[in-house]
Motif scaffolding. Structure first.
Motif, short mmCIF file in Angstrom:
data_model
loop_
_atom_site.label_atom_id
_atom_site.label_comp_id
_atom_site.label_asym_id
_atom_site.label_seq_id
_atom_site.Cartn_x
_atom_site.Cartn_y
_atom_site.Cartn_z
N MET A 1 57.60 20.54 -11.30
CA MET A 1 57.27 21.79 -12.01
C MET A 1 57.13 21.57 -13.52
SD MET A 1 59.80 24.26 -10.02
CE MET A 1 59.52 24.58 -8.29
N ILE A 2 57.49 20.38 -13.97
CA ILE A 2 57.45 20.13 -15.41
C ILE A 2 56.02 20.23 -15.93
CG2 ILE A 2 57.78 18.32 -17.14
CD1 ILE A 2 60.26 17.47 -15.62
N SER A 3 55.06 19.67 -15.17
CA SER A 3 53.70 19.58 -15.70
C SER A 3 53.09 20.97 -15.87
CB SER A 3 52.85 18.71 -14.79
OG SER A 3 52.66 19.36 -13.56
N GLU A 4 53.41 21.92 -14.97
CA GLU A 4 52.80 23.25 -15.11
C GLU A 4 53.27 23.94 -16.39
OE1 GLU A 4 54.25 24.59 -11.27
OE2 GLU A 4 55.41 26.18 -12.24
N VAL A 5 54.52 23.66 -16.79
CA VAL A 5 55.02 24.25 -18.03
C VAL A 5 54.41 23.52 -19.23
CG1 VAL A 5 57.08 24.61 -19.44
CG2 VAL A 5 57.13 25.14 -17.00
N LEU A 6 54.33 22.20 -19.14
CA LEU A 6 53.74 21.43 -20.25
C LEU A 6 52.27 21.80 -20.45
CD1 LEU A 6 55.31 17.89 -19.84
CD2 LEU A 6 55.96 19.72 -21.40
N ASP A 7 51.55 22.07 -19.35
CA ASP A 7 50.14 22.48 -19.47
C ASP A 7 50.01 23.73 -20.32
OD1 ASP A 7 49.20 20.40 -18.03
OD2 ASP A 7 49.06 21.49 -16.12
N VAL A 8 50.89 24.70 -20.03
CA VAL A 8 50.86 25.96 -20.78
C VAL A 8 51.17 25.71 -22.25
CG1 VAL A 8 52.14 28.10 -21.08
CG2 VAL A 8 51.39 27.45 -18.82
N MET A 9 52.14 24.83 -22.50
CA MET A 9 52.51 24.54 -23.89
C MET A 9 51.39 23.81 -24.62
SD MET A 9 56.45 23.46 -23.23
CE MET A 9 56.69 22.80 -24.87
N ARG A 10 50.70 22.95 -23.89
CA ARG A 10 49.57 22.22 -24.46
C ARG A 10 48.47 23.21 -24.86
NH1 ARG A 10 49.33 18.61 -20.16
NH2 ARG A 10 50.96 17.27 -20.99
N GLU A 11 48.21 24.15 -23.96
CA GLU A 11 47.18 25.16 -24.23
C GLU A 11 47.56 25.97 -25.47
OE1 GLU A 11 45.49 29.17 -24.04
OE2 GLU A 11 47.49 28.83 -23.20
N LEU A 12 48.86 26.30 -25.55
CA LEU A 12 49.35 27.08 -26.68
C LEU A 12 49.19 26.28 -27.98
CD1 LEU A 12 50.79 29.76 -27.21
CD2 LEU A 12 52.96 28.56 -26.98
N ALA A 13 49.44 24.98 -27.90
CA ALA A 13 49.32 24.13 -29.08
C ALA A 13 47.86 24.13 -29.58
CB ALA A 13 49.77 22.71 -28.75
N HIS A 14 46.93 24.06 -28.66
CA HIS A 14 45.52 24.03 -29.06
C HIS A 14 45.07 25.36 -29.64
CE1 HIS A 14 44.96 20.02 -27.76
NE2 HIS A 14 45.25 20.28 -26.50
N SER A 15 45.80 26.45 -29.30
CA SER A 15 45.40 27.75 -29.83
C SER A 15 45.85 27.92 -31.28
CB SER A 15 46.00 28.87 -28.98
OG SER A 15 47.37 29.00 -29.26
N GLY A 16 46.59 26.95 -31.83
CA GLY A 16 46.91 26.99 -33.25
C GLY A 16 48.29 27.52 -33.57
N MET A 17 49.14 27.73 -32.55
CA MET A 17 50.51 28.22 -32.79
C MET A 17 51.34 27.17 -33.53
SD MET A 17 52.73 30.62 -32.18
CE MET A 17 52.05 31.67 -30.91
N THR A 18 52.20 27.62 -34.42
CA THR A 18 53.19 26.72 -35.03
C THR A 18 54.30 26.52 -34.00
OG1 THR A 18 52.73 27.81 -37.12
CG2 THR A 18 54.69 26.41 -37.02
N MET A 19 54.59 25.26 -33.66
CA MET A 19 55.56 25.02 -32.59
C MET A 19 56.61 24.00 -33.01
SD MET A 19 52.81 24.90 -29.46
CE MET A 19 53.86 24.33 -28.15
N LEU A 20 57.89 24.35 -32.75
CA LEU A 20 58.98 23.39 -32.90
C LEU A 20 59.53 23.15 -31.51
CD1 LEU A 20 58.69 24.32 -35.86
CD2 LEU A 20 61.18 24.26 -36.02
N VAL A 21 59.42 21.93 -31.00
CA VAL A 21 59.77 21.66 -29.61
C VAL A 21 60.85 20.61 -29.54
CG1 VAL A 21 58.86 21.04 -27.35
CG2 VAL A 21 57.36 22.14 -29.01
N VAL A 22 62.01 21.00 -29.00
CA VAL A 22 63.03 20.00 -28.68
C VAL A 22 62.75 19.55 -27.26
CG1 VAL A 22 65.47 19.60 -28.28
CG2 VAL A 22 64.75 21.06 -30.16
N THR A 23 62.47 18.26 -27.05
CA THR A 23 62.13 17.81 -25.70
C THR A 23 62.38 16.33 -25.54
OG1 THR A 23 60.44 17.84 -23.99
CG2 THR A 23 59.70 17.37 -26.22
N HIS A 24 62.50 15.92 -24.29
CA HIS A 24 62.58 14.49 -23.98
C HIS A 24 61.27 14.02 -23.37
CE1 HIS A 24 66.79 14.66 -24.88
NE2 HIS A 24 66.97 15.62 -23.99
N GLU A 25 60.26 14.90 -23.31
CA GLU A 25 58.98 14.52 -22.71
C GLU A 25 58.16 13.75 -23.74
OE1 GLU A 25 58.06 14.90 -19.61
OE2 GLU A 25 59.98 15.87 -19.13
N MET A 26 58.30 12.44 -23.74
CA MET A 26 57.68 11.63 -24.79
C MET A 26 56.15 11.59 -24.66
SD MET A 26 59.81 10.90 -26.92
CE MET A 26 61.25 11.91 -26.80
#
Lengths: 253, 394
Positions: free
Chosen positions: A182-207
Motif C-alpha cells: 500500500m506504500i506506493s499508492e500513498v507515494l503516488d498521491v504525494m508525488r502528484e501533490l509535489a508536482h502541483s507546486g505544494m510546499t512539502m516537508l516530509v519525514v520518511t524512510h522512503e529513499m
C-alpha cells in the motif's frame, strides 16, 4: 531532476536557532533553516533524532522553547490566534493516520472547512468529493475509516489536510504504518501533490521517493542537522561519516 | 488445469445441536453431572411450586388495586388529578411527534409505551383511569401520524422537550392562587420526576466536571477534583440530610427552596460526581492523536473536544453511564428519609394502615416490580443505542 520547477525564492518557513526539551532531554539543539515556497524537503535520520519533533513544531503540536519560527509571515508564539491562523495554512499527515473513527470519510474531510473556514455544507462536500476523486477513492466517501484499507485511510487523511487549502503540507512518516503493497499508492498521491507546486516537508524512510521528489534532503542526528544537500549530492557524495553509515544501511535493502 | 481440488469450497464443521443433544452434552455427560442436574431440578421444582402457590392461593392482592391511586400519585389531591393527565397528554404529543420524525429507537420506545397503554385499557382498572389512558394513547397515535416524515419540525420538537420540564413542574404545582404544595406530590409520580430531573441535569454537569478534572488550568482542575472526591466520599443520605437541614439555615428567611427542589439538587449533585468519573474514563480512552489531528486542521481546542473527543468518549462509556442512571433511579427511594413520599415511601405508608397490616410481601413485590420494569427498560434502551451506534464495531 533535483531542482523542482515550482520552487521559488520566497521563504515561507524561517527557523532560527530552534531548541526543544522534553523535560531534561534536549531533542532539538538549535535548528536554523529556511524553506522556500514550493520547496520539497525530505527529512531523514535515525529514530529519536528529533525529525518528527521538528516538523511538529512548525504547526505548534510541539512548542519550541528557544529561538523563532516564522511561518508565512506569522511568528509562532503563545498567542492562540496566531497558532490557529498558522494551523489553517499548514496541513499535516500523521504516521497513524489519526482519522476520526466516528465520522464517515467525507465528514472527516468536511469538518475543518465547515467549522474553521465557515464553508457551507454543500460547498464543503463538493470540494471533499473532488479531493477524494483526486485521491482515486471517491467510492469510499460514505464509508467509515475502519471499513477501508490502510492505504486508503492515509489518502483520506491527505484529502482531509488538503481540504483546508493549506500552503504547506507536513508529512510525519506517512507510509511507516502501511503494508508494503500500500506504500506506493500513498507515494503516488504525494508525488502528484509535489508536482502541483505544494510546499512539502516530509519525514520518511522512503529513499527512492526522496531521491525522485526532494529538492533538499536534511539529515537529522541527535537534535541537529548534520548534513543537508540536494538528493544527488546527498546520496552519491555524502560528506559526514554518520550520513555515510545511514545511507549504506538504508540502501542495503 | 483439471485438477482444481484445492479451490473446492470447504464448509465449516456443523456446530449446531438439537436441544436433546445439548442436554446430553452439557447436563448429563457424566454420572456426577447427572446427579447435580437432578438435584437442581428438584430444588427448582420446589421453589417454583412454593412461589406459584403463594402468588395464586395465599397472597392477598386486594391491597394493590385498593391503593393503586396512592401508589401512583401519592397524596396528590384527587380533584386536581386533571393536572397529571394534562402533563401526560403533553408528553404523549411530544413522544408521538418524535416517533414520527425520528425512526428507529424512538419509534420502538413509543410503540412499547402505546402497547402498555392498550394493556392498561384491557385490565380491570377504574373507569376514570382507563378513560385517561385511552385519551393519552389516542393522542400518542394521532401525533405519531401527524409527525410522520415532518423532518423540518425537528428543531421545534427538541424545543418542546426542553420546555416540557418547566411545563410539567408548573402544571403539577399550579400557578396563581390555586397551588398544590409539593409536599402532596408522591408515589410513582414523584419517583419519576426526581429521576428524570436527576438524570437530565447530572449528565451535562458530569461531563463538565470530567473535562474540568483534565483541564490544563490548575484552578479548574483543582476545584473539579476536590468536588468529585468530596461528593464521592459522602453517602447520598448525608447529602440529602444536608440539603434538607443545613440549606434552609444558610438561606435567608424569605427565600426558601422547596423540599422537592432540594432533593432534586442533592440527587443531581451526587450523581454528577460519579458521572464525571465515568466520562473521564471515556476521555482517557481516546488517543492524543485525535486531538492533534483535529487541531492540525485548525479546530480550536474546545471544538476538538466537542466534535472529536466527546462523541467517541461518551460512546465508549454508555454502559457505565446507563448504569449510573439506573442507580440514580433506584436511589430516589432514599428521599423518604427526608419525609418525601416516593413510590417506596408510599408503599411503607400503605402498610401503616391497619386495614393492610401484614401484607409487606405483596406491597414490596409490587413496588419492586415497578422499579424493575423501569430499570429494565433503561437497560434495554441502552443496549439498543449501543447497537445503533455500532459500539465495539470500530
Amino acid at each position: 531532476m533535483t531542482e523542482n520547477e515550482n520552487t521559488t525564492n520566497d521563504p515561507i518557513i524561517i527557523c532560527e536557532d530552534v531548541h526543544k526539551w522534553f523535560d531534561d532531554f534536549h531533542v532539538l539543539k538549535g535548528i536554523t533553516t529556511t524553506f522556500k515556497k514550493g520547496e520539497k524537503a525530505v527529512i531523514c535520520g535515525p529514530s529519536g533524532s528529533g525529525k518528527s519533533t521538528f516538523i511538529r513544531t512548525i504547526n505548534r503540536l510541539e512548542e519550541h522553547q528557544r529561538g523563532t519560527i516564522i511561518v508565512d509571515g506569522i511568528e509562532l508564539s503563545n498567542d492562540l490566534r496566531n497558532i490557529n491562523l498558522i494551523r489553517q495554512e499548514v496541513g499535516m499527515v500523521f504516521q497513524q493516520f489519526n482519522l476520526f473513527p466516528h465520522l464517515t470519510n467525507i465528514k472527516n474531510i468536511t469538518l475543518g472547512p465547515i467549522q474553521v473556514r465557515k464553508m457551507s455544507k454543500n460547498a464543503a462536500e463538493e470540494a471533499a468529493l473532488a479531493l477524494l476523486e483526486r485521491m482515486d477513492i471517491a467510492d469510499q466517501a460514505y464509508k467509515y475509516p475502519a471499513e477501508i484499507s490502510g492505504g486508503q485511510q492515509q489518502r483520506v487523511a491527505i484529502a482531509r489536510a488538503l481540504a483546508m487549502e493549506p500552503k504547506i503540507m507536513l508529512f510525519d512518516e506517512p507510509t511507516s504504518a502501511l503494508d508494503p503493497e500500500m506504500i506506493s499508492e500513498v507515494l503516488d498521491v504525494m508525488r502528484e501533490l509535489a508536482h502541483s507546486g505544494m510546499t512539502m516537508l516530509v519525514v520518511t524512510h522512503e529513499m527512492g521517493f526522496a531521491r525522485e521528489v526532494a529538492d533538499r534532503i536534511m539529515f537529522f542526528d541527535e537534535g541537529v542537522v548534520i548534513e543537508e544537500a540536494p538528493p544527488a549530492d546527498f546520496f552519491d557524495n555524502p560528506q559526514h561519516e554518520r550520513t555515510k553509515l545511514f545511507i549504506s544501511q538504508t540502501l542495503q535493502h | 488445469m483439471e485438477n482444481l481440488t484445492f479451490t473446492q469450497e470447504v464448509k465449516p464443521p456443523d456446530t449446531k445441536k438439537g436441544p436433546v443433544k445439548w442436554l446430553k452434552d452439557n447436563l448429563f455427560n457424566t454420572w456426577y453431572n447427572t446427579i447435580l442436574s437432578c438435584l437442581a431440578l428438584v430444588f427448582l421444582f420446589f421453589v417454583f411450586r412454593g412461589v406459584l402457590t403463594w402468588v395464586f392461593t395465599q397472597a392477598n392482592w386486594e391491597v394493590i388495586p385498593a391503593n393503586l391511586q396512592i401508589l401512583s400519585i401519592g397524596p396528590y389531591p384527587l380533584e386536581q388529578i386533571w393536572r397529571v393527565s394534562y402533563v401526560i397528554y403533553g408528553l404523549a404529543v411530544l413522544l408521538g411527534l418524535s416517533a414520527g420524525i425520528w425512526d428507529g429507537l424512538t419509534r420502538q420506545i413509543t410503540v412499547a409505551i402505546g402497547c402498555l397503554g392498550a394493556i392498561i385499557l384491557l385490565l380491570p382498572f377504574e373507569i376514570s383511569v382507563r378513560e385517561q389512558t385511552l385519551i393519552a394513547t389516542v393522542i400518542l397515535a394521532v401525533s405519531f401520524a401527524i409527525g410522520r416524515n415532518k423532518h423540518n419540525w425537528k428543531r421545534w420538537v427538541v424545543v418542546g422537550w426542553v420546555l416540557s420540564f418547566p411545563w410539567t413542574m408548573m402544571m403539577l404545582h399550579g400557578f396563581g392562587g390555586d397551588t398544590i404544595s409539593t409536599t402532596l406530590w408522591g408515589g410513582l409520580l414523584l419517583t419519576l420526576i426526581l429521576a428524570a430531573v436527576g438524570i437530565v441535569a447530572c449528565f451535562p454537569l458530569g461531563v463538565l466536571l470530567a473535562l474540568g478534572r483534565r483541564s490544563q488550568l490548575p484552578a479548574i482542575r483543582w476545584v473539579s477534583t476536590v468536588y468529585i472526591e468530596t461528593v464521592r466520599g459522602v453517602p447520598l443520605i448525608a447529602i440529602l440530610f444536608m440539603g434538607n437541614v443545613l440549606l434552609p439555615i444558610f438561606m435567608s428567611g424569605d427565600f426558601q427552596l422547596d423540599k422537592v427542589i432540594r432533593a432534586m439538587i442533592a440527587l443531581t449533585l451526587f450523581s454528577a460526581a460519579y458521572m464525571a468519573e465515568n466520562v473521564r474514563g471515556g476521555l482517557q480512552a481516546i488517543p492524543s492523536g485525535q486531538v492533534e489531528a483535529a487541531q492540525a486542521v485548525g479546530l480550536t481546542y474546545p471544538k476538538a473536544i466537542l466534535f472529536i473527543v466527546l462523541p467517541q468518549a461518551l460512546r465508549a462509556v454508555i454502559p457505565a453511564i446507563v448504569g449510573q442512571f439506573i442507580s440514580l433511579f433506584k436511589d430516589t427511594s432514599l428521599v423518604s428519609i427526608i419525609g418525601l413520599l416516593d413510590l417506596l415511601g408510599i408503599g411503607r405508608s400503605v402498610l401503616g394502615n391497619t386495614d393492610w397490616t401484614g401484607l409487606q410481601t405483596e406491597v414490596f413485590l409490587f413496588v419492586g416490580l415497578i422499579y424493575f420494569i423501569f430499570t429494565y427498560a433503561m437497560s434495554h434502551v441502552s443496549q439498543q443505542i449501543e447497537a445503533d451506534l455500532g459500539v465495539g464495531k470500530y
